[in-house]
Design an enzyme around this catalytic site. Structure first.
Site, PDB file in Angstrom:
ATOM      1  CE  LYS A  46      -5.396  -2.328  -1.323  1.00  0.00           C
ATOM      2  NZ  LYS A  46      -4.188  -1.921  -0.596  1.00  0.00           N
ATOM      3  NE  ARG A 104       2.783   0.274  -0.002  1.00  0.00           N
ATOM      4  CZ  ARG A 104       1.575  -0.298   0.030  1.00  0.00           C
ATOM      5  NH1 ARG A 104       1.240  -1.188  -0.907  1.00  0.00           N
ATOM      6  NH2 ARG A 104       0.709  -0.019   0.980  1.00  0.00           N
TER       7      ARG A 104
HETATM    8  C1  PLP Z   1      -4.099  -2.733   0.413  1.00  0.00           C
HETATM    9  C2  PLP Z   1      -3.639  -2.369   1.757  1.00  0.00           C
HETATM   10  C3  PLP Z   1      -4.009  -3.156   2.862  1.00  0.00           C
HETATM   11  C4  PLP Z   1      -4.813  -4.426   2.726  1.00  0.00           C
HETATM   12  O1  PLP Z   1      -3.980  -5.430   2.235  1.00  0.00           O
HETATM   13  P1  PLP Z   1      -4.515  -6.946   2.067  1.00  0.00           P
HETATM   14  O2  PLP Z   1      -3.304  -7.698   1.693  1.00  0.00           O
HETATM   15  O3  PLP Z   1      -5.539  -6.876   1.005  1.00  0.00           O
HETATM   16  O4  PLP Z   1      -5.068  -7.354   3.357  1.00  0.00           O
HETATM   17  C5  PLP Z   1      -3.599  -2.745   4.120  1.00  0.00           C
HETATM   18  N1  PLP Z   1      -2.860  -1.631   4.277  1.00  0.00           N
HETATM   19  C6  PLP Z   1      -2.478  -0.842   3.256  1.00  0.00           C
HETATM   20  C7  PLP Z   1      -1.674   0.374   3.528  1.00  0.00           C
HETATM   21  C8  PLP Z   1      -2.849  -1.195   1.952  1.00  0.00           C
HETATM   22  O5  PLP Z   1      -2.477  -0.419   0.932  1.00  0.00           O
END
Ligand code: PLP
Length: 364
Positions: free
Chosen positions: A36, A131
């Site tokens: 992302k 969350r």
């Molecule tokens: C963004 C996200 C991740 C990745 O998180 P990082 O801290 O970049 O490794 C993993 N799981 C979910 C649900 C996310 O939204």
């Protein structure tokens, strides 16, 4: 080269990804590479796959569609609960989605049935970060409903910690997720394929040598791209922290006083004026601003200091270095700055030509 630009070193990204894939494989955990922060860059997706991630994940259907259009064939997970208004696109382009709402899962089922596809479901569990997630007591009911839906495959469970409230993944909450997996298996007489323990914030836990239980997947973005773990923003041993850097161009360089003069009211962003008077300094203006970056998330080179930012200007004290107009300054970014910068149409994304990066062997 044009500026401002993000310089993306694919060799360093690959090294980071491969290192984490190997270290976690020793713990029985595979890696879902999270794209992302790269806006679904097909080049970065390709590098993650070469490094051995088991699949790719993204929070935005647009990014997943972009990777599919570019020919990325890997298993793809939507790691944010699908919007009802996007369910058709999700069923078409995504293998598995993370879910917490039965209304969404039912819609995924009917759309999948109408189009003759099957769609995989990972149920997210709330373990304290507040969350996304189903409350633990409600998980079995949701599994039961999910199992009854046509064209839906129940793939497993997951959780996400640290992102909203900073709750750290630890032996206790990870054991709770493992226990939940076991309970679901015995209640419904099935084998759970995926137990996804979390994000980059899980690395200190996962690599500490503790029992990892049933957790067999972590979703990693920040740690691969920036070489840091997000809990304490510490560099991870053996990873590159400069795989992605930001370069901006100098448009003004003058010796100016530290203190503004005149009647002082609010500035455009409600920040107070500088408190200390250090006399004349080398004030340098770079052609990048809040439209492009999160100024609190970029770090100037040693000897330089960020003084402030407006929409289009980043103002730094360049220290003993007297900069010239047209010079470039390279910054390190944190995740929030990276995400913002990636999404700015004014910042060029420069994938640097590959030079084979020597494998570094590091203990631990
Ligand atoms: C963004 C996200 C991740 C990745 O998180 P990082 O801290 O970049 O490794 C993993 N799981 C979910 C649900 C996310 O939204």
């Amino acid at each position: 080269m044009s500026a401002p630009r993000l310089e993306i070193n694919l060799g360093k990204v690959r090294h980071n990804a491969r290192t984490l894939v190997e270290r976690l494989a020793d713990r029985g955990i595979s890696v879902t590479g999270i794209t992302k922060a790269t806006l679904g860059s097909p080049e970065i997706a390709g590098v993650l796959l070469q490094a051995g991630v088991s699949g790719l994940g993204d929070s935005r259907i647009e990014n997943i569609e972009a990777m599919r259009r570019a020919g990325v064939l890997a298993p793809m997970t939507l790691i944010r609960s699908p919007m009802l208004s996007q369910v058709e696109r999700v069923v078409t382009h995504v293998d598995i989605s993370f879910n917490t709402e039965l209304d969404v899962i039912r819609r995924l089922s009917s759309v999948a049935r109408a189009s003759g596809r099957t769609h995989g479901i990972v149920l997210m569990v709330e373990l304290g970060d507040l969350r996304e997630g189903i409350m633990p007591d409600d998980v079995e009911h949701t599994v039961c409903e999910t199992l009854g839906l046509p064209n839906i495959t129940f793939k497993g469970i997951g959780t996400n910690l640290a992102c909203r409230s900073g709750v750290s993944p630890d032996a206790r909450n990870m054991a709770e997720l493992s226990a939940l997996a076991g309970a679901i298996e015995s209640t419904f007489g099935l084998t759970i394929e995926i137990v996804s323990g979390g994000n980059s914030a899980n690395l200190p836990w996962a690599l500490s040598g503790v029992e990892t239980g049933r957790i067999n997947d972590l979703r990693l973005g920040e740690s691969i791209l920036l070489g840091c773990e997000p809990l304490h923003r510490q560099p991870i041993n053996g990873l590159h922290t400069d795989a992605i850097t930001l370069v901006a161009e100098v448009i003004e360089s003058k010796v100016k006083p530290t203190q503004p003069w005149g009647e002082i009211a609010q500035n455009a962003f409600r920040e107070p004026p500088p408190s200390s008077d250090r006399g004349g300094i080398s004030q340098t203006i770079l052609a990048i601003g809040r439209q492009d970056i999160d100024p609190s998330g970029v770090q100037a080179p040693p000897g330089m200091e960020i003084l402030g930012a407006s929409s289009d200007h980043l103002i730094i004290d360049s220290g003993h270095e007297r900069m010239n107009v047209g010079d470039e300054v390279t910054f390190q970014l944190n995740y929030s700055a990276l995400v913002r910068t990636m999404t700015s149409p004014f910042v060029v994304k420069a994938v640097m030509p590959e030079r084979r990066v020597p494998r570094v062997v590091v203990a631990g």
